[in-house]
Structure formats: structure tokens, C-alpha cells
Scaffold this motif. Structure first.
Motif, PDB file in Angstrom:
ATOM      1  N   GLU A   1      26.813  -0.954  33.193  1.00 45.41           N
ATOM      2  CA  GLU A   1      25.804  -1.145  34.216  1.00 45.41           C
ATOM      3  C   GLU A   1      25.542   0.175  34.951  1.00 45.41           C
ATOM      4  O   GLU A   1      26.290   1.147  34.821  1.00 45.41           O
ATOM      5  N   GLU A   2      24.479   0.188  35.745  1.00 49.72           N
ATOM      6  CA  GLU A   2      24.075   1.399  36.450  1.00 49.72           C
ATOM      7  C   GLU A   2      25.189   1.945  37.323  1.00 49.72           C
ATOM      8  O   GLU A   2      25.443   3.156  37.365  1.00 49.72           O
ATOM      9  N   ALA A   3      25.903   1.046  38.033  1.00 47.55           N
ATOM     10  CA  ALA A   3      26.986   1.480  38.919  1.00 47.55           C
ATOM     11  C   ALA A   3      28.129   2.120  38.136  1.00 47.55           C
ATOM     12  O   ALA A   3      28.828   3.001  38.652  1.00 47.55           O
ATOM     13  N   ASP A   4      28.320   1.707  36.886  1.00 46.28           N
ATOM     14  CA  ASP A   4      29.360   2.312  36.045  1.00 46.28           C
ATOM     15  C   ASP A   4      29.019   3.774  35.754  1.00 46.28           C
ATOM     16  O   ASP A   4      29.857   4.661  35.928  1.00 46.28           O
TER      17      ASP A   4
ATOM     18  N   ALA B   1      29.503   6.275  38.708  1.00 47.03           N
ATOM     19  CA  ALA B   1      30.874   6.710  38.987  1.00 47.03           C
ATOM     20  C   ALA B   1      31.458   7.550  37.863  1.00 47.03           C
ATOM     21  O   ALA B   1      32.151   8.541  38.107  1.00 47.03           O
ATOM     22  N   LEU B   2      31.181   7.164  36.628  1.00 41.36           N
ATOM     23  CA  LEU B   2      31.798   7.845  35.486  1.00 41.36           C
ATOM     24  C   LEU B   2      31.164   9.200  35.193  1.00 41.36           C
ATOM     25  O   LEU B   2      31.848  10.123  34.732  1.00 41.36           O
ATOM     26  N   ASP B   3      29.859   9.330  35.443  1.00 42.40           N
ATOM     27  CA  ASP B   3      29.176  10.601  35.164  1.00 42.40           C
ATOM     28  C   ASP B   3      29.331  11.608  36.301  1.00 42.40           C
ATOM     29  O   ASP B   3      29.225  12.819  36.081  1.00 42.40           O
ATOM     30  N   ASN B   4      29.587  11.085  37.512  1.00 43.19           N
ATOM     31  CA  ASN B   4      29.666  11.980  38.674  1.00 43.19           C
ATOM     32  C   ASN B   4      30.873  11.631  39.550  1.00 43.19           C
ATOM     33  O   ASN B   4      30.712  11.248  40.716  1.00 43.19           O
ATOM     34  N   PRO B   5      32.095  11.727  39.019  1.00 42.94           N
ATOM     35  CA  PRO B   5      33.266  11.332  39.808  1.00 42.94           C
ATOM     36  C   PRO B   5      33.462  12.193  41.060  1.00 42.94           C
ATOM     37  O   PRO B   5      33.950  11.687  42.074  1.00 42.94           O
TER      38      PRO B   5
END
Length: 316
Positions: free
Chosen positions: A193-196, A199-203
Motif C-alpha cells: 500500500e501507499e503507506a508501505d 516508509a520503506l523508500d524514505n526511512p
């Protein structure tokens, strides 16, 4: 017994089988000494019918803890010996009742006398020994019913392997592992999902620069697990525990629990009073882990994830 002295307790099954073979061999000789044409393996079936008068094969199997095919084979052997018969004249025509024959009932009189002698001999063994094997077997059966030997061994395996797990703080070199481990587990059960992706691309932007943390589990120096502590604003909670993922090849080593413990300790060090998480109840091992960590269910918070159907909190 030199072999068992060398190998030790891991040969428990082999030692019990050897003792069973010795006792079974003696039991066959005991029947012979009493002039009885009877096999030791028939005894549970015969004694059950002696007590219950008539039963189906299924009922006998359930009563003595044997498989139905095993009991069926024993029944056929005892029918050939003339000790029991299958009685089709039951009130329910679908039930095939097994009963003792007149010869079987006559045989039972001799058997009862033999059983008195056997019981007296076993009592003598118990008196002579330092440990009551009969009582010990009853205790072991109870303990293994509560928790099997397989489960006990796996618990010790987890404990041993978890000693090789090291929890470290996130570094840029772990970015690929943080992303790939999460995508792997999410894609296995749900859809990304978008929220995933946020967070994963821009920790750094989404987690670290806002006062959160990411922890990485290393097993033999390889990143096999990750978990994030995300700062929550405008909420009753200080942080969210999120983005926990463990590689399938490293599961069963207690890594998820160790990561959860480390995240809770980090939140405590940051002055948190409560932390929050979201999950889905199809992930039963994960939900059990959260309860073990001390999380409890809560209700009614808004969530950006479609897959979320359970929310939990941990009071620190």
C-alpha cells in the motif's frame, strides 16, 4: 548398557524401546508358562472387552489409544484364536459389535489368576527399586500431554540459535534489507500500500529524522530481521511499532520476539509510556508474539492500512 551410558538422555526413545522389547518377550513367555495361547499385544483389546462386554472397533481403538487399523488386525487374530467374535445382531445395524466368545470368557478366568501374579511381581520390582517407574510414567505422560517432546526440543533450539542473533541499530548499508524483507512478507499475505512505500523508500524522512528508530537483527552477520519504532504525533501513543519482518529462512529462531523486546526497550529509553501496533489476525504467530511481549487489544483508531483488522498497545 554401555551404549546408553555413552549416548546419554538423547537415547531415551531407544532405551524405552529396548525395555519394552524385554518386557514384551517376558510377557510372551509368561503366557506360555501358564499354558495360555495368547499374545501380549492382544491384552489391551481383551481386557477392554472383559470390562465393557461389547464395543465397536472404533470405540476399542479410542479406549486403548491405538489406531483403528491396528485394532482391526488384532481383532482378526483373536477371532482366529476363538477368543472373540463380531456380533452383527446389535440394535443399530450399522454398528459392528465385538464381544468375547464363550471360550474367551472361560479363558478370562485363567487370565485373572495370572494377572494377580504379574501385579505382585511388578509391586515387588517397585519395592526393590529406588524410583517408582509406574508413577514416573504416569507423571511423564501428563507432562508430555501438556507439552510434547517435539515442542520442548524446538524451544531449546530457538533458545540456542537466538544466542547467535545480534540486534543492531540501522545503518544505510541495511536499507536494502529493510525494504526487501518487508516487501517479501507483505506481498506474501497482502498487497503493498501507499503507506508501505512511504516508509520503506524514505526511512530517514519518515522514521529516523522524526525521532524514531529502526533495528536490524543479524544472524551470523547477515540481516535477517527488521523492525521500526515510529514517532506518533497527535495521538495517545508515543510511538508505533511497525515494519517488523523476518526472513523465512531465519524463522524459528525467536528473532521476532527479540526484535520486539529491543523495540520496547528503545521506546522505554526514549521516555515512552505506551506504544502501538497494527496487524492482521491471519498472522497468528505474530499475534501470539505480541501478546507474549505484553501487548493488549485496543479499538477505534484510524489506520492508513486496508489489511489492518487488529490494533494493540503496550504500556511500558
Amino acid at each position: 548398557m554401555e551404549f546408553f551410558n555413552k549416548v546419554g538422555k538423547v537415547a531415551l526413545g531407544s532405551r524405552l524401546r529396548l525395555m519394552t522389547a524385554i518386557i514384551t518377550d517376558d510377557a510372551a513367555r509368561i503366557y506360555e508358562s501358564y499354558g495360555m495361547n495368547f499374545m501380549p499385544k492382544w491384552f489391551p483389546v481383551f481386557y477392554t472387552l472383559l470390562e465393557e462386554k461389547e464395543m465397536t472397533i472404533t470405540e476399542i481403538a479410542s479406549e486403548i489409544g491405538h489406531s483403528q487399523p491396528s485394532v482391526s488386525k488384532i481383532i482378526q487374530e483373536m477371532i482366529a484364536a476363538g477368543l472373540i467374535e463380531e456380533n452383527q445382531k446389535s440394535s443399530d445395524k450399522r454398528r459392528n459389535i465385538v464381544v468375547l466368545t464363550p471360550q474367551g470368557w472361560e479363558f478370562s478366568k485363567e487370565l485373572k489368576l495370572q494377572l494377580k501374579d504379574v501385579e505382585a511381581a511388578v509391586d515387588g520390582l517397585i519395592t526393590e527399586s529406588s524410583h517408582n517407574l509406574w508413577a514416573a510414567l504416569e507423571e511423564w505422560e501428563f507432562l508430555l500431554e501438556q507439552k510434547s517432546l517435539l515442542k520442548r526440543v524446538n524451544e531449546h533450539k530457538k533458545k540456542r540459535e537466538s544466542q547467535d542473533v545480534k540486534i543492531v541499530e540501522f545503518e544505510p548499508k541495511y536499507l536494502d534489507a529493510f525494504r526487501s524483507l518487508n516487501i517479501e512478507w507483505i506481498s506474501t499475505y497482502f498487497e503493498m500500500e501507499e503507506a508501505d512505500y512511504k516508509a520503506l523508500d524514505n526511512p530517514d524522512e519518515y522514521i529516523l529524522n522524526k525521532g524514531g528508530k529502526i533495528l536490524v537483527a543479524l544472524y551470523h552477520d547477515e540481516p535477517v530481521g527488521v523492525c521500526a519504532l515510529i514517532k506518533m504525533n497527535n495521538s495517545d501513543y508515543d510511538f508505533e511499532m511497525a515494519k517488523m519482518a523476518v526472513s523465512p529462512k531465519a524463522q524459528g529462531k525467536n528473532i521476532g520476539f527479540l526484535l520486539g523486546q529491543a523495540i520496547a526497550n528503545s521506546a522505554r529509553e526514549l521516555g515512552a509510556e505506551k506504544i502501538y501496533l497494527e496487524s492482521n489476525t491471519i498472522l497468528k504467530p505474530a499475534i501470539n508474539r505480541y501478546y507474549k511481549l505484553g501487548f493488549q487489544k485496543v479499538f477505534g483508531l484510524a489506520t492508513p492500512y486496508k489489511r489492518c483488522n487488529i490494533q494493540m498497545e503496550l504500556k511500558i
